[in-house]
Design a protein around this motif. Structure first.
Motif, short mmCIF file in Angstrom:
data_model
loop_
_atom_site.label_atom_id
_atom_site.label_comp_id
_atom_site.label_asym_id
_atom_site.label_seq_id
_atom_site.Cartn_x
_atom_site.Cartn_y
_atom_site.Cartn_z
N PRO A 162 0.84 -1.21 0.00
CA PRO A 162 0.00 0.00 0.00
C PRO A 162 0.87 1.25 0.00
CG PRO A 162 -0.76 -1.57 1.65
CD PRO A 162 0.55 -2.09 1.16
N GLU A 201 0.76 3.84 1.71
CA GLU A 201 1.12 4.35 3.04
C GLU A 201 2.43 3.75 3.53
OE1 GLU A 201 -2.93 5.05 2.06
OE2 GLU A 201 -1.80 3.17 2.14
N ARG A 202 2.69 2.50 3.20
CA ARG A 202 3.94 1.86 3.65
C ARG A 202 5.14 2.33 2.83
NH1 ARG A 202 4.41 -2.56 6.59
NH2 ARG A 202 5.69 -3.74 5.10
N LEU A 206 5.33 5.37 1.43
CA LEU A 206 5.55 6.80 1.68
C LEU A 206 6.49 7.04 2.85
CD1 LEU A 206 1.96 8.16 1.04
CD2 LEU A 206 4.01 8.71 -0.27
N THR A 207 6.56 6.06 3.75
CA THR A 207 7.50 6.19 4.87
C THR A 207 8.92 6.38 4.38
OG1 THR A 207 6.07 4.75 6.19
CG2 THR A 207 8.31 5.08 6.99
N GLU A 260 9.42 9.97 3.35
CA GLU A 260 9.43 10.88 4.49
C GLU A 260 10.76 10.85 5.24
OE1 GLU A 260 6.13 9.39 6.62
OE2 GLU A 260 4.63 10.22 5.23
N TYR A 295 8.59 11.37 -5.28
CA TYR A 295 7.14 11.10 -5.28
C TYR A 295 6.66 10.75 -6.69
CZ TYR A 295 6.78 12.90 -0.52
OH TYR A 295 6.91 13.07 0.84
N ALA A 314 -3.38 3.95 -5.48
CA ALA A 314 -2.13 4.19 -4.74
C ALA A 314 -1.37 5.36 -5.34
CB ALA A 314 -1.28 2.93 -4.74
N ASN A 340 -2.79 8.50 -4.05
CA ASN A 340 -2.38 8.72 -2.65
C ASN A 340 -0.97 9.30 -2.58
OD1 ASN A 340 -4.74 7.87 -1.47
ND2 ASN A 340 -4.07 5.76 -1.16
N ALA A 388 0.08 12.92 -1.07
CA ALA A 388 1.13 13.07 -0.07
C ALA A 388 2.19 14.07 -0.54
CB ALA A 388 1.77 11.72 0.23
#
Length: 487
Positions: A324, A326-327, A329-330, A333, A344, A359, A362, A366
């Motif tokens: 996903p 979200e995993r 994007l870590t 960051e 990105y 995805a 998303n 972000a």
């Protein structure tokens, strides 16, 4: 050298040489070669005798001469620099008193397997076959810079410990290996230098233990590997430098423990490789530097990532396993270079290539949120408005929710308290729903807003609906424009 000048052990080696026979002095299969300094004359051979054999030894018609010796103590320095040796040289399970010197020497085959040496000097050496140092133990620097090995270089389970060395303990810079560099289980205490080297096959450092805390364990700038670079199940204390390297196959760091706290642990800027595997490993202790690297397949498990990465201008085609957004994007960051728009875009493109548009959106969302944190305060206010209303255009359904909610509020408020008409004789029939729509939609007109004028707090409600309508319309148009430009 006359045969009368030889000891019995040396005479045995001298007579075996022209016949290509092997001579062994081992007394047990498990004897420790490191104790060879205590071996007596019955198994000691002078280096000058071996040199004389290799340069001008006796020949036997119809036989292929070779030096094959096991379990001997080699006293003195075996000096063959600049020599051309036409015979295989196999000195296994031998103990060397002094560092052998093979500088610019040319040989057919050289085998130091299972031997103990105080080091090796073999710059610019040329081996037309293979060089074997399997399970050899070196207590000094191994110098093979500029060496050319037509076959493979074997260093499985070798050990190089040179505590007082102020230079790399294994020097293979500018070396050329015509097949594989096989060094699984290698143990080094110091730097391995591979800068400018080329390997026509693969580099195998699986299960190796490489230690040079706080400094470079592997310096492999502009290394060229036509196969794979394998470093699986290994332990590395220090950093690996691959700046500008080219690895046609994969760089495999699976199951390995990489540690260099306070600095980079893998420095692979401007590297070109087919695949990079980071999986089933504890998190790296140190930075991961992939600036300007080009990778076809990036197999990266989020759990293996360190606390800091550097991804400026990194490009890759595939990112696996599929996770996903979200995993993933870590990772972005944690970029030590701060906000990197390209990172990105690369991640979003990787998701789009596999058809995961959700995805990808998303990731784009972000990116906008990360960008907002770099802007001035008045731009951030506008950014928050776009994010809250339509998620910068990546959440268009939010606009519908806001519009329906405001439509319900306005319709209820004006339905309970109808605003007076400006010209009662000319006013149309009042409809609270279409009146609210007239306030919310800045372009479309149903003729209600111009005919009625609310009073009191209802007037302020109409102002709020007008302003909110403009914000929603602007953000929707911005989001649609952004989506069209991406396509």
């Amino acid at each position: 050298m006359e045969i009368n000048d030889l000891t019995p052990a040396e005479e045995q080696v001298w007579r075996a040489f022209p016949l290509g026979e092997s001579v062994g002095f081992r007394t047990a299969e498990d004897e420790d070669v490191a104790l060879g300094r205590d071996w007596g004359p019955e198994r000691t051979v002078r280096a000058e005798v071996l040199r004389a054999l290799l340069l001008n030894g006796p020949q036997e018609a119809g036989e292929i001469a070779s030096l094959s010796l096991e379990g001997a103590r080699i006293s003195g320095r075996l000096d063959l620099q600049y020599a051309t040796i036409d015979h295989p040289v196999r000195l296994r399970y031998c103990y060397f008193d002094e560092v052998p010197r093979f500088y610019a020497c040319r040989l057919r085959e050289l085998n130091f397997g299972d031997s103990v040496l105080p080091g090796l000097t073999a710059h610019a050496m040329r081996v037309d076959g293979v060089l074997r140092m399997t399970r050899s133990r070196f207590h000094g620097v191994v110098r093979l810079a500029g060496a050319k090995i037509s076959g493979s270089l074997f260093m499985e389970s070798a050990e190089i410990i040179a505590p007082d060395a102020e230079e790399p303990v294994l020097q293979l810079n500018q070396a050329a290996v015509g097949d594989d560099l096989r060094a699984s289980g290698l143990r080094t205490d110091g730097q391995i230098r591979l800068s400018g080297a080329s390997v026509a096959g693969s580099v195998n450092l699986n299960t190796a233990h490489l230690s040079n805390p706080g400094d470079s364990t592997v310096d492999a700038e502009v290394l060229v590997v036509e196969g794979n670079f394998l470093l699986r199940e290994a332990r590395v204390d220090g950093w690996i430098g691959l700046r500008g390297a080219r690895i046609a196959g994969r760089l495999d760091l699976s199951y390995s423990t990489l540690s260099n706290p306070g600095g980079p642990v893998l420095l692979a800027s401007s590297t070109t490789m087919g695949e990079l595997w980071l999986r089933q490993s504890p998190p790296m202790q140190g930075g991961l530097v992939l600036r300007s690297a080009q990778i076809d397949v990036l197999l990266l498990e989020p759990e293996a990532l360190p606390e800091q990465v550097f991804l400026t201008s990194l490009s890759y085609t595939s990112l696996i396993p599929h996770e996903p957004a979200e995993r993933r994007l870590t990772m972005l960051e944690r970029d030590g270079d701060g906000y990197v728009p390209h990172a990105y875009e690369e991640l979003a493109a990787a998701y789009r290539r596999v058809g995961d548009d959700y995805a990808a959106r998303n990731v784009q969302l972000a990116k906008q949120r990360r960008l907002r944190g770099t802007l001035r305060w008045y731009y951030r206010i506008w950014g928050y408005a776009q994010d809250t209303t339509v998620g910068y255009g990546f959440r268009p359904l939010r606009a519908c929710t806001w519009l329906l909610s405001l439509l319900a509020i306005g319709s209820l408020a004006y339905g309970l308290h109808q605003p007076p008409a400006l010209k009662p004789s000319e006013a149309p029939h009042f409809n609270p729903v279409f009146y609210t729509l007239d306030l919310l939609l800045p372009v479309i007109s149903f003729g209600q807003e111009e005919a009625f004028a609310p009073e009191g707090w209802y007037q302020y409600l109409s102002y709020a609906l007008i302003i909110t309508g403009w914000i929603l319309a602007t953000t929707v148009v911005t989001g649609v424009t952004r989506s069209v430009s991406r396509q």
